[in-house]
Design a protein around this motif. Sequence first.
Motif, PDB file in Angstrom:
ATOM      1  N   VAL A   1      16.495  -1.283 -18.971  1.00 14.29           N
ATOM      2  CA  VAL A   1      17.426  -2.358 -18.628  1.00 14.29           C
ATOM      3  C   VAL A   1      16.690  -3.572 -18.084  1.00 14.29           C
ATOM      4  CG1 VAL A   1      19.355  -0.794 -18.226  1.00 14.29           C
ATOM      5  CG2 VAL A   1      17.860  -1.408 -16.321  1.00 14.29           C
ATOM      6  N   VAL A   2      15.376  -3.489 -18.017  1.00 17.27           N
ATOM      7  CA  VAL A   2      14.570  -4.614 -17.544  1.00 17.27           C
ATOM      8  C   VAL A   2      14.174  -5.440 -18.755  1.00 17.27           C
ATOM      9  CG1 VAL A   2      12.525  -5.323 -16.290  1.00 17.27           C
ATOM     10  CG2 VAL A   2      13.737  -3.251 -15.618  1.00 17.27           C
ATOM     11  N   SER A   3      14.853  -6.540 -18.951  1.00 20.02           N
ATOM     12  CA  SER A   3      14.585  -7.388 -20.100  1.00 20.02           C
ATOM     13  C   SER A   3      13.322  -8.201 -19.886  1.00 20.02           C
ATOM     14  CB  SER A   3      15.759  -8.341 -20.313  1.00 20.02           C
ATOM     15  OG  SER A   3      15.397  -9.390 -21.165  1.00 20.02           O
TER      16      SER A   3
ATOM     17  N   LYS B   1       5.304 -11.667 -26.983  1.00 16.02           N
ATOM     18  CA  LYS B   1       5.282 -10.215 -26.768  1.00 16.02           C
ATOM     19  C   LYS B   1       6.040  -9.485 -27.876  1.00 16.02           C
ATOM     20  CE  LYS B   1       4.902 -10.465 -21.761  1.00 16.02           C
ATOM     21  NZ  LYS B   1       5.599 -10.260 -20.496  1.00 16.02           N
ATOM     22  N   TYR B   2       7.185 -10.053 -28.272  1.00 15.61           N
ATOM     23  CA  TYR B   2       7.993  -9.426 -29.316  1.00 15.61           C
ATOM     24  C   TYR B   2       7.225  -9.366 -30.639  1.00 15.61           C
ATOM     25  CZ  TYR B   2      11.676  -8.454 -32.637  1.00 15.61           C
ATOM     26  OH  TYR B   2      12.414  -7.887 -33.631  1.00 15.61           O
TER      27      TYR B   2
ATOM     28  N   ARG C   1       6.399   2.218 -37.448  1.00 16.66           N
ATOM     29  CA  ARG C   1       7.522   2.331 -36.503  1.00 16.66           C
ATOM     30  C   ARG C   1       8.242   1.003 -36.393  1.00 16.66           C
ATOM     31  NH1 ARG C   1       3.636   5.521 -32.762  1.00 16.66           N
ATOM     32  NH2 ARG C   1       3.917   7.589 -33.624  1.00 16.66           N
ATOM     33  N   TRP C   2       9.348   0.999 -35.691  1.00 12.66           N
ATOM     34  CA  TRP C   2      10.154  -0.199 -35.503  1.00 12.66           C
ATOM     35  C   TRP C   2      10.274  -0.495 -34.023  1.00 12.66           C
ATOM     36  CZ3 TRP C   2      11.700  -4.214 -38.073  1.00 12.66           C
ATOM     37  CH2 TRP C   2      12.730  -4.989 -37.578  1.00 12.66           C
ATOM     38  N   PHE C   3      10.135  -1.748 -33.658  1.00 12.14           N
ATOM     39  CA  PHE C   3      10.264  -2.179 -32.271  1.00 12.14           C
ATOM     40  C   PHE C   3      11.327  -3.259 -32.214  1.00 12.14           C
ATOM     41  CE2 PHE C   3       9.368  -5.201 -28.938  1.00 12.14           C
ATOM     42  CZ  PHE C   3       9.200  -4.381 -27.835  1.00 12.14           C
ATOM     43  N   SER C   4      12.226  -3.180 -31.248  1.00 12.57           N
ATOM     44  CA  SER C   4      13.271  -4.188 -31.144  1.00 12.57           C
ATOM     45  C   SER C   4      13.804  -4.256 -29.719  1.00 12.57           C
ATOM     46  CB  SER C   4      14.420  -3.839 -32.095  1.00 12.57           C
ATOM     47  OG  SER C   4      15.425  -4.820 -32.025  1.00 12.57           O
ATOM     48  N   TYR C   5      14.282  -5.418 -29.345  1.00 17.29           N
ATOM     49  CA  TYR C   5      15.012  -5.595 -28.090  1.00 17.29           C
ATOM     50  C   TYR C   5      16.504  -5.555 -28.397  1.00 17.29           C
ATOM     51  CZ  TYR C   5      10.704  -7.545 -26.046  1.00 17.29           C
ATOM     52  OH  TYR C   5       9.436  -7.737 -25.597  1.00 17.29           O
ATOM     53  N   ALA C   6      17.291  -5.136 -27.426  1.00 15.66           N
ATOM     54  CA  ALA C   6      18.747  -5.163 -27.564  1.00 15.66           C
ATOM     55  C   ALA C   6      19.339  -5.590 -26.231  1.00 15.66           C
ATOM     56  CB  ALA C   6      19.275  -3.785 -27.960  1.00 15.66           C
TER      57      ALA C   6
END
Length: 108
Positions: free
Chosen positions: A12-14, A35-36, A48-53
């Motif tokens: 939960v730390v964006s 960073k993204y 692999r897949w990396f994503s923010y939500a």
Amino acid sequence: MGVWRNSVHVSVVSPLLRDTDQYGLIPGLLSTAGKYVNRSYESALRGRWFSYAFFVPNQECLQQLSRFADEKKIKPIIDKVFHFNELPAAYEKVSCLHGRGKTILTLE
């Protein structure tokens, strides 16, 4: 997390909020974007897949989670409980990002 295939890590730390707090709006946005891109590239190299939500609280879902907790279907993990007058110490603990559960503030 990198050791396990098909693993999911949720925080939960964006980084967006953390970076804009630390560097300001424009540098924080640029830092988060960098960073993204870096994390996405590194993840793609490993297949692999990396994503923010980002999520918005929903009253019905929170009520259902409360019912699940009352019915012992889920058990929240509490790391530490602070009284409200210990707020600075609670904030310091949370800001270290080393908790293994929820940090709770009480008014009693």
